[in-house]
Design a protein around this motif. Structure first.
Motif, PDB file in Angstrom:
ATOM      1  N   GLN A  15       0.826  -1.207   0.000  1.00  0.00           N
ATOM      2  CA  GLN A  15       0.000   0.000   0.000  1.00  0.00           C
ATOM      3  C   GLN A  15       0.860   1.257   0.000  1.00  0.00           C
ATOM      4  O   GLN A  15       0.584   2.209  -0.732  1.00  0.00           O
ATOM      5  N   VAL A  16       1.914   1.261   0.827  1.00  0.00           N
ATOM      6  CA  VAL A  16       2.811   2.421   0.863  1.00  0.00           C
ATOM      7  C   VAL A  16       3.519   2.569  -0.481  1.00  0.00           C
ATOM      8  O   VAL A  16       3.619   3.674  -1.020  1.00  0.00           O
ATOM      9  N   ALA A  17       3.973   1.466  -1.045  1.00  0.00           N
ATOM     10  CA  ALA A  17       4.653   1.512  -2.339  1.00  0.00           C
ATOM     11  C   ALA A  17       3.750   2.100  -3.419  1.00  0.00           C
ATOM     12  O   ALA A  17       4.194   2.930  -4.218  1.00  0.00           O
ATOM     13  N   ARG A  18       2.491   1.685  -3.445  1.00  0.00           N
ATOM     14  CA  ARG A  18       1.551   2.228  -4.448  1.00  0.00           C
ATOM     15  C   ARG A  18       1.340   3.726  -4.245  1.00  0.00           C
ATOM     16  O   ARG A  18       1.325   4.496  -5.206  1.00  0.00           O
ATOM     17  N   GLU A  19       1.179   4.146  -2.997  1.00  0.00           N
ATOM     18  CA  GLU A  19       0.958   5.568  -2.727  1.00  0.00           C
ATOM     19  C   GLU A  19       2.176   6.410  -3.097  1.00  0.00           C
ATOM     20  O   GLU A  19       2.034   7.552  -3.525  1.00  0.00           O
ATOM     21  N   TRP A  20       3.363   5.846  -2.915  1.00  0.00           N
ATOM     22  CA  TRP A  20       4.601   6.586  -3.191  1.00  0.00           C
ATOM     23  C   TRP A  20       5.094   6.375  -4.617  1.00  0.00           C
ATOM     24  O   TRP A  20       6.081   6.984  -5.022  1.00  0.00           O
ATOM     25  N   HIS A  21       4.453   5.482  -5.365  1.00  0.00           N
ATOM     26  CA  HIS A  21       4.855   5.169  -6.735  1.00  0.00           C
ATOM     27  C   HIS A  21       6.288   4.622  -6.797  1.00  0.00           C
ATOM     28  O   HIS A  21       7.096   5.039  -7.628  1.00  0.00           O
ATOM     29  N   VAL A  22       6.569   3.688  -5.884  1.00  0.00           N
ATOM     30  CA  VAL A  22       7.855   2.990  -5.862  1.00  0.00           C
ATOM     31  C   VAL A  22       7.574   1.499  -5.728  1.00  0.00           C
ATOM     32  O   VAL A  22       6.431   1.079  -5.535  1.00  0.00           O
ATOM     33  N   SER A  23       8.613   0.686  -5.784  1.00  0.00           N
ATOM     34  CA  SER A  23       8.434  -0.759  -5.647  1.00  0.00           C
ATOM     35  C   SER A  23       8.332  -1.157  -4.173  1.00  0.00           C
ATOM     36  O   SER A  23       8.775  -0.419  -3.282  1.00  0.00           O
ATOM     37  N   VAL A  24       7.760  -2.321  -3.948  1.00  0.00           N
ATOM     38  CA  VAL A  24       7.687  -2.870  -2.590  1.00  0.00           C
ATOM     39  C   VAL A  24       9.102  -3.058  -2.050  1.00  0.00           C
ATOM     40  O   VAL A  24       9.373  -2.798  -0.875  1.00  0.00           O
ATOM     41  N   ARG A  25      10.006  -3.487  -2.896  1.00  0.00           N
ATOM     42  CA  ARG A  25      11.399  -3.692  -2.471  1.00  0.00           C
ATOM     43  C   ARG A  25      12.016  -2.386  -1.966  1.00  0.00           C
ATOM     44  O   ARG A  25      12.791  -2.389  -1.010  1.00  0.00           O
ATOM     45  N   THR A  26      11.687  -1.276  -2.583  1.00  0.00           N
ATOM     46  CA  THR A  26      12.189   0.025  -2.119  1.00  0.00           C
ATOM     47  C   THR A  26      11.698   0.304  -0.709  1.00  0.00           C
ATOM     48  O   THR A  26      12.475   0.733   0.145  1.00  0.00           O
ATOM     49  N   ILE A  27      10.430   0.048  -0.458  1.00  0.00           N
ATOM     50  CA  ILE A  27       9.880   0.256   0.888  1.00  0.00           C
ATOM     51  C   ILE A  27      10.582  -0.670   1.875  1.00  0.00           C
ATOM     52  O   ILE A  27      10.943  -0.254   2.983  1.00  0.00           O
ATOM     53  N   GLN A  28      10.812  -1.914   1.500  1.00  0.00           N
ATOM     54  CA  GLN A  28      11.522  -2.855   2.370  1.00  0.00           C
ATOM     55  C   GLN A  28      12.928  -2.352   2.684  1.00  0.00           C
ATOM     56  O   GLN A  28      13.396  -2.467   3.820  1.00  0.00           O
ATOM     57  N   ARG A  29      13.588  -1.784   1.698  1.00  0.00           N
ATOM     58  CA  ARG A  29      14.931  -1.232   1.920  1.00  0.00           C
ATOM     59  C   ARG A  29      14.880  -0.029   2.862  1.00  0.00           C
ATOM     60  O   ARG A  29      15.755   0.132   3.716  1.00  0.00           O
ATOM     61  N   TYR A  30      13.873   0.831   2.700  1.00  0.00           N
ATOM     62  CA  TYR A  30      13.721   1.986   3.593  1.00  0.00           C
ATOM     63  C   TYR A  30      13.490   1.524   5.031  1.00  0.00           C
ATOM     64  O   TYR A  30      14.020   2.119   5.964  1.00  0.00           O
ATOM     65  N   ILE A  31      12.714   0.466   5.201  1.00  0.00           N
ATOM     66  CA  ILE A  31      12.480  -0.080   6.543  1.00  0.00           C
ATOM     67  C   ILE A  31      13.791  -0.618   7.110  1.00  0.00           C
ATOM     68  O   ILE A  31      14.157  -0.310   8.252  1.00  0.00           O
TER      69      ILE A  31
END
Length: 62
Positions: A15-31
């Motif tokens: 959901q965060v990835a879709r809202e930010w227009h990035v990949s899920v992997r990017t969100i995982q890396r940010y975490i």
């Protein structure tokens, strides 16, 4: 039951990835890097409070 405001909403990495227009992997890396605060469920998946996602989005990049 207490009323939850929108900032308490728990979001998936997708959901965060879709809202930010990035990949899920990017969100995982940010975490993993500590840029986004997330809670791990017993199953191992991450959940992100909307307020923490908004805070990370408004923080300057380091």
């Amino acid at each position: 039951m207490p009323h939850r405001n929108n900032t308490d909403e728990l979001l998936t990495t997708g959901q965060v990835a879709r809202e930010w227009h990035v990949s899920v992997r990017t969100i995982q890396r940010y975490i993993a890097a500590g840029h986004i605060k997330a809670t791990r469920l017993p199953s191992g998946v991450a959940r992100i409070r909307r307020s923490d996602a908004e805070k990370a989005l408004s923080s300057p990049a380091s």
